[in-house]
Design an enzyme around this catalytic site. Structure first.
Site, PDB file in Angstrom:
ATOM      1  N   SER A 108      94.186  74.503  83.102  1.00  0.00           N
ATOM      2  CA  SER A 108      93.354  73.330  83.374  1.00  0.00           C
ATOM      3  C   SER A 108      94.238  72.214  83.931  1.00  0.00           C
ATOM      4  CB  SER A 108      92.707  72.864  82.074  1.00  0.00           C
ATOM      5  OG  SER A 108      92.267  71.539  82.188  1.00  0.00           O
ATOM      6  N   SER A 109      93.630  71.287  84.658  1.00  0.00           N
ATOM      7  CA  SER A 109      94.410  70.184  85.238  1.00  0.00           C
ATOM      8  C   SER A 109      94.994  69.251  84.166  1.00  0.00           C
ATOM      9  CB  SER A 109      93.539  69.367  86.202  1.00  0.00           C
ATOM     10  OG  SER A 109      92.403  68.878  85.533  1.00  0.00           O
ATOM     11  N   CYS A 110      94.528  69.378  82.917  1.00  0.00           N
ATOM     12  CA  CYS A 110      95.061  68.509  81.846  1.00  0.00           C
ATOM     13  C   CYS A 110      96.474  68.901  81.425  1.00  0.00           C
ATOM     14  CB  CYS A 110      94.140  68.499  80.641  1.00  0.00           C
ATOM     15  SG  CYS A 110      94.148  70.068  79.789  1.00  0.00           S
ATOM     16  N   TYR A 137      94.996  70.934  73.368  1.00  0.00           N
ATOM     17  CA  TYR A 137      94.465  71.899  74.353  1.00  0.00           C
ATOM     18  C   TYR A 137      95.475  72.120  75.470  1.00  0.00           C
ATOM     19  CZ  TYR A 137      91.029  73.235  78.076  1.00  0.00           C
ATOM     20  OH  TYR A 137      90.320  73.836  79.097  1.00  0.00           O
ATOM     21  N   LYS A 141      97.451  75.512  76.779  1.00  0.00           N
ATOM     22  CA  LYS A 141      97.375  75.984  78.177  1.00  0.00           C
ATOM     23  C   LYS A 141      98.776  76.114  78.781  1.00  0.00           C
ATOM     24  CE  LYS A 141      92.896  76.381  78.727  1.00  0.00           C
ATOM     25  NZ  LYS A 141      92.307  77.714  78.925  1.00  0.00           N
ATOM     26  N   HIS A 180      81.429  68.187  78.939  1.00  0.00           N
ATOM     27  CA  HIS A 180      82.160  67.405  79.946  1.00  0.00           C
ATOM     28  C   HIS A 180      81.221  66.377  80.580  1.00  0.00           C
ATOM     29  CE1 HIS A 180      84.723  71.098  79.828  1.00  0.00           C
ATOM     30  NE2 HIS A 180      85.661  70.180  79.831  1.00  0.00           N
TER      31      HIS A 180
HETATM   32  N1  LIG Z   1      84.711  73.678  82.158  1.00  0.00           N
HETATM   33  C1  LIG Z   1      85.696  73.036  82.784  1.00  0.00           C
HETATM   34  O1  LIG Z   1      85.522  71.905  83.289  1.00  0.00           O
HETATM   35  C2  LIG Z   1      87.047  73.676  82.907  1.00  0.00           C
HETATM   36  C3  LIG Z   1      87.335  74.913  82.351  1.00  0.00           C
HETATM   37  N2  LIG Z   1      88.591  75.449  82.506  1.00  0.00           N
HETATM   38  C4  LIG Z   1      88.936  76.744  81.904  1.00  0.00           C
HETATM   39  O2  LIG Z   1      88.070  77.777  82.343  1.00  0.00           O
HETATM   40  C5  LIG Z   1      87.906  78.736  81.310  1.00  0.00           C
HETATM   41  C6  LIG Z   1      86.428  78.942  81.046  1.00  0.00           C
HETATM   42  O3  LIG Z   1      85.813  77.715  80.687  1.00  0.00           O
HETATM   43  P1  LIG Z   1      84.216  77.546  80.647  1.00  0.00           P
HETATM   44  O4  LIG Z   1      83.575  78.707  81.294  1.00  0.00           O
HETATM   45  O5  LIG Z   1      83.935  76.179  81.102  1.00  0.00           O
HETATM   46  O6  LIG Z   1      83.951  77.598  79.080  1.00  0.00           O
HETATM   47  P2  LIG Z   1      82.626  78.018  78.290  1.00  0.00           P
HETATM   48  O7  LIG Z   1      82.652  77.292  77.003  1.00  0.00           O
HETATM   49  O8  LIG Z   1      81.426  77.910  79.165  1.00  0.00           O
HETATM   50  O9  LIG Z   1      82.850  79.570  77.993  1.00  0.00           O
HETATM   51  C7  LIG Z   1      83.886  80.013  77.194  1.00  0.00           C
HETATM   52  C8  LIG Z   1      83.644  81.447  76.812  1.00  0.00           C
HETATM   53  O10 LIG Z   1      84.725  81.838  75.953  1.00  0.00           O
HETATM   54  C9  LIG Z   1      84.221  82.719  74.997  1.00  0.00           C
HETATM   55  N3  LIG Z   1      84.951  82.544  73.741  1.00  0.00           N
HETATM   56  C10 LIG Z   1      85.286  81.386  73.114  1.00  0.00           C
HETATM   57  N4  LIG Z   1      85.902  81.657  71.942  1.00  0.00           N
HETATM   58  C11 LIG Z   1      85.952  83.014  71.842  1.00  0.00           C
HETATM   59  C12 LIG Z   1      86.452  83.905  70.876  1.00  0.00           C
HETATM   60  N5  LIG Z   1      87.036  83.462  69.749  1.00  0.00           N
HETATM   61  N6  LIG Z   1      86.336  85.234  71.084  1.00  0.00           N
HETATM   62  C13 LIG Z   1      85.753  85.689  72.219  1.00  0.00           C
HETATM   63  N7  LIG Z   1      85.264  84.917  73.176  1.00  0.00           N
HETATM   64  C14 LIG Z   1      85.353  83.581  72.986  1.00  0.00           C
HETATM   65  C15 LIG Z   1      82.766  82.375  74.769  1.00  0.00           C
HETATM   66  O11 LIG Z   1      82.094  83.600  74.539  1.00  0.00           O
HETATM   67  P3  LIG Z   1      80.597  83.743  73.901  1.00  0.00           P
HETATM   68  O12 LIG Z   1      79.670  83.093  74.876  1.00  0.00           O
HETATM   69  O13 LIG Z   1      80.359  85.214  73.823  1.00  0.00           O
HETATM   70  O14 LIG Z   1      80.621  83.046  72.574  1.00  0.00           O
HETATM   71  C16 LIG Z   1      82.361  81.690  76.062  1.00  0.00           C
HETATM   72  O15 LIG Z   1      81.491  82.486  76.834  1.00  0.00           O
HETATM   73  C17 LIG Z   1      88.681  78.222  80.103  1.00  0.00           C
HETATM   74  O16 LIG Z   1      89.947  78.815  80.072  1.00  0.00           O
HETATM   75  C18 LIG Z   1      88.813  76.746  80.396  1.00  0.00           C
HETATM   76  O17 LIG Z   1      89.950  76.209  79.773  1.00  0.00           O
HETATM   77  C19 LIG Z   1      89.558  74.804  83.216  1.00  0.00           C
HETATM   78  C20 LIG Z   1      89.324  73.594  83.792  1.00  0.00           C
HETATM   79  C21 LIG Z   1      88.063  72.918  83.659  1.00  0.00           C
HETATM   80  C1  LIG Z   2      88.269  69.540  82.126  1.00  0.00           C
HETATM   81  C2  LIG Z   2      88.967  68.575  81.221  1.00  0.00           C
HETATM   82  O1  LIG Z   2      88.029  67.922  80.358  1.00  0.00           O
HETATM   83  C3  LIG Z   2      88.572  66.993  79.410  1.00  0.00           C
HETATM   84  O2  LIG Z   2      89.108  65.866  80.030  1.00  0.00           O
HETATM   85  P1  LIG Z   2      88.389  64.839  80.961  1.00  0.00           P
HETATM   86  O3  LIG Z   2      88.769  65.090  82.362  1.00  0.00           O
HETATM   87  O4  LIG Z   2      88.675  63.486  80.454  1.00  0.00           O
HETATM   88  O5  LIG Z   2      86.869  65.253  80.848  1.00  0.00           O
HETATM   89  P2  LIG Z   2      85.448  64.692  80.514  1.00  0.00           P
HETATM   90  O6  LIG Z   2      84.556  65.399  81.457  1.00  0.00           O
HETATM   91  O7  LIG Z   2      85.093  64.827  79.081  1.00  0.00           O
HETATM   92  O8  LIG Z   2      85.493  63.126  80.813  1.00  0.00           O
HETATM   93  C4  LIG Z   2      85.793  62.610  82.080  1.00  0.00           C
HETATM   94  C5  LIG Z   2      85.614  61.114  82.118  1.00  0.00           C
HETATM   95  O9  LIG Z   2      84.210  60.835  82.056  1.00  0.00           O
HETATM   96  C6  LIG Z   2      83.957  59.817  81.088  1.00  0.00           C
HETATM   97  N1  LIG Z   2      82.571  59.963  80.591  1.00  0.00           N
HETATM   98  C7  LIG Z   2      81.587  59.052  80.801  1.00  0.00           C
HETATM   99  N2  LIG Z   2      80.472  59.435  80.163  1.00  0.00           N
HETATM  100  C8  LIG Z   2      80.748  60.635  79.573  1.00  0.00           C
HETATM  101  C9  LIG Z   2      79.985  61.500  78.774  1.00  0.00           C
HETATM  102  O10 LIG Z   2      78.828  61.269  78.459  1.00  0.00           O
HETATM  103  N3  LIG Z   2      80.601  62.654  78.348  1.00  0.00           N
HETATM  104  C10 LIG Z   2      81.894  62.935  78.672  1.00  0.00           C
HETATM  105  N4  LIG Z   2      82.439  64.102  78.230  1.00  0.00           N
HETATM  106  N5  LIG Z   2      82.666  62.096  79.406  1.00  0.00           N
HETATM  107  C11 LIG Z   2      82.085  60.963  79.851  1.00  0.00           C
HETATM  108  C12 LIG Z   2      85.035  60.052  80.049  1.00  0.00           C
HETATM  109  O11 LIG Z   2      85.223  58.912  79.238  1.00  0.00           O
HETATM  110  C13 LIG Z   2      86.243  60.352  80.952  1.00  0.00           C
HETATM  111  O12 LIG Z   2      86.791  59.153  81.429  1.00  0.00           O
HETATM  112  C14 LIG Z   2      89.773  67.486  78.686  1.00  0.00           C
HETATM  113  O13 LIG Z   2      89.654  67.068  77.350  1.00  0.00           O
HETATM  114  C15 LIG Z   2      90.100  68.883  78.960  1.00  0.00           C
HETATM  115  O14 LIG Z   2      89.227  69.725  78.282  1.00  0.00           O
HETATM  116  C16 LIG Z   2      90.014  69.235  80.400  1.00  0.00           C
HETATM  117  O15 LIG Z   2      90.786  70.016  80.890  1.00  0.00           O
END
Ligand SMILES: NC(=O)C1=CN([C@@H]2O[C@H](COP(=O)(O)OP(=O)(O)OC[C@H]3O[C@@H](n4cnc5c(N)ncnc54)[C@H](OP(=O)(O)O)[C@@H]3O)[C@@H](O)[C@H]2O)C=CC1
Ligand SMILES: C[C@H]1O[C@H](OP(=O)(O)OP(=O)(O)OC[C@H]2O[C@@H](n3cnc4c(=O)[nH]c(N)nc43)[C@H](O)[C@@H]2O)[C@@H](O)[C@@H](O)C1=O
Length: 307
Positions: A108-110, A137, A141, A180
């Site tokens: 992830s970009s974090c 987190y 990563k 998010h």
């Molecule tokens: N969403 C975002 O903005 C970003 C996501 N990523 C990365 O992309 C990847 C996918 O994220 P995303 O699709 O958003 O996440 P989701 O929460 O949508 O999906 C995560 C999946 O992981 C599975 N999972 C979680 N815990 C377990 C476990 N203990 N055993 C087996 N399976 C598990 C879940 O399976 P089940 O449904 O069967 O419970 C779920 O389907 C991650 O590595 C995340 O860090 C990176 C940058 C940004």
């Molecule tokens: C993908 C990335 O996601 C997480 O980081 P993040 O980039 O900060 O992601 P975010 O989507 O939660 O927030 C983005 C911005 O948006 C603002 N914001 C406003 N209003 C809402 C709101 O209602 N919800 C949320 N969540 N944020 C809000 C919030 O305050 C922040 O300034 C990491 O922990 C990590 O998991 C990671 O890798």
């Protein structure tokens, strides 16, 4: 990968895993293996070892993780570091033991330092302190990246690491507190419009900037890099364009057709001031995104309305 390759998509029901699954299906791959977390808890070392020994996948997309927005990361700090370390340790090590040909780890970009210069180049990793809200987190990563590189260096494993920017799309998590920002705003503006609420509150100051990539574009990049990229280190996946949270809120408001006002809850964290990916490495490998933000939000909103 050839069309008969046995491919395990870890996390296939999540936003990213389901997009990778659709992409592989659309490219004609049929030998796809999946397990829900209820069927296979990837935190369980023995269960993961048994699964890999039995299934012997050729390729692995590691898209299973404990995932959430800024407040979820900050609240469930122990869960975010423990679960992610356990999942990735078990999957990466079992892949090695069972001779997986190639594995893709999703970071992830974090992982980049909070105050790193912008745009974020891959070689800024480990050059400064991390953002506090998601440090557990991010540490997990970073360990995943280093684990892929260590298995490559010691055992010759072709394990690659990709760093997606903030994502959104089909099958996103719309939980009001734990999601998010983009799914949170879609839900909040939609509900405010339905219930005729006069104002919507968004978290923080609205000044942080974020970059957003549609999950189907990410899946396309992952597929492309699985075929065409075999290097240690990491590669960013994003659009190379960002937007302030305030402007994002105005865009979601317009798409949803909400006519009230916007307020800011500055008691909530802003997080990193800016996280813009340098995507020159990705572009030089031959991949570029196709879905622009406004179009992607419209598609995500349609998906939200279907649920
Ligand atoms: N969403 C975002 O903005 C970003 C996501 N990523 C990365 O992309 C990847 C996918 O994220 P995303 O699709 O958003 O996440 P989701 O929460 O949508 O999906 C995560 C999946 O992981 C599975 N999972 C979680 N815990 C377990 C476990 N203990 N055993 C087996 N399976 C598990 C879940 O399976 P089940 O449904 O069967 O419970 C779920 O389907 C991650 O590595 C995340 O860090 C990176 C940058 C940004
Ligand atoms: C993908 C990335 O996601 C997480 O980081 P993040 O980039 O900060 O992601 P975010 O989507 O939660 O927030 C983005 C911005 O948006 C603002 N914001 C406003 N209003 C809402 C709101 O209602 N919800 C949320 N969540 N944020 C809000 C919030 O305050 C922040 O300034 C990491 O922990 C990590 O998991 C990671 O890798």
């Amino acid at each position: 990968m050839d069309k008969n390759s046995k491919i395990y998509i870890a996390g296939h029901r999540g936003m990213v895993g389901s997009a990778i699954y659709r992409k592989l299906q659309s490219e004609g791959f049929e030998n796809l293996i999946t397990r829900t977390s209820a069927e296979l808890d990837l935190r369980n070392q023995q269960a993961v070892a048994d699964f890999f020994a039995q299934e012997k996948p050729d390729y692995v997309f590691l898209a299973a993780a404990k995932v959430g927005g800024i407040v979820a990361n900050n609240t469930y700090r122990a869960d975010f570091i423990y679960e992610n370390l356990a999942i990735q340790n078990n999957v990466i090590h079992s892949s090695y033991v069972n001779g997986v040909t190639k594995l893709m780890f999703l970071g992830s970009s974090c992982i980049y330092p909070k105050m790193a210069p912008q745009p974020l180049k891959e070689d800024y990793l480990l050059t400064g302190p991390l953002e506090e809200t998601n440090e557990p987190y991010a540490i997990a990563k970073i360990a995943g990246i280093k684990m892929c590189d260590a298995y490559r260096a010691q055992y010759g494993c072709n394990y690659i690491s990709v760093m997606p920017t903030n994502l959104y799309g089909y099958n996103d998590n719309y939980h009001p507190q734990n999601s998010h920002v983009l799914p949170a705003l879609i839900r909040r503006f939609h509900e405010a419009k339905e219930q005729r609420v006069p104002s919507v509150t968004i978290w923080g100051t609205g000044t942080p900037k974020r970059e957003f990539l549609f999950a189907d574009d990410l899946a396309s990049a992952c597929y492309y890099l699985m075929q065409n990229y075999d290097e240690p280190g990491l590669v960013n996946i994003g659009t190379g364009e960002d937007i302030s949270i305030k402007d994002l809120a105005l865009l979601v408001k317009k798409i949803i057709g909400y006519e009230g006002s916007i307020e800011f809850d500055t008691a909530k964290p802003d997080g990193t001031p800016r996280k813009l990916m340098d995507v020159s490495k990705l572009h030089s490998k031959g991949w570029k995104h196709t879905v622009e933000l406004e179009q992607g939000i419209k598609l995500a909103y349609q998906d939200f309305l279907r649920k």
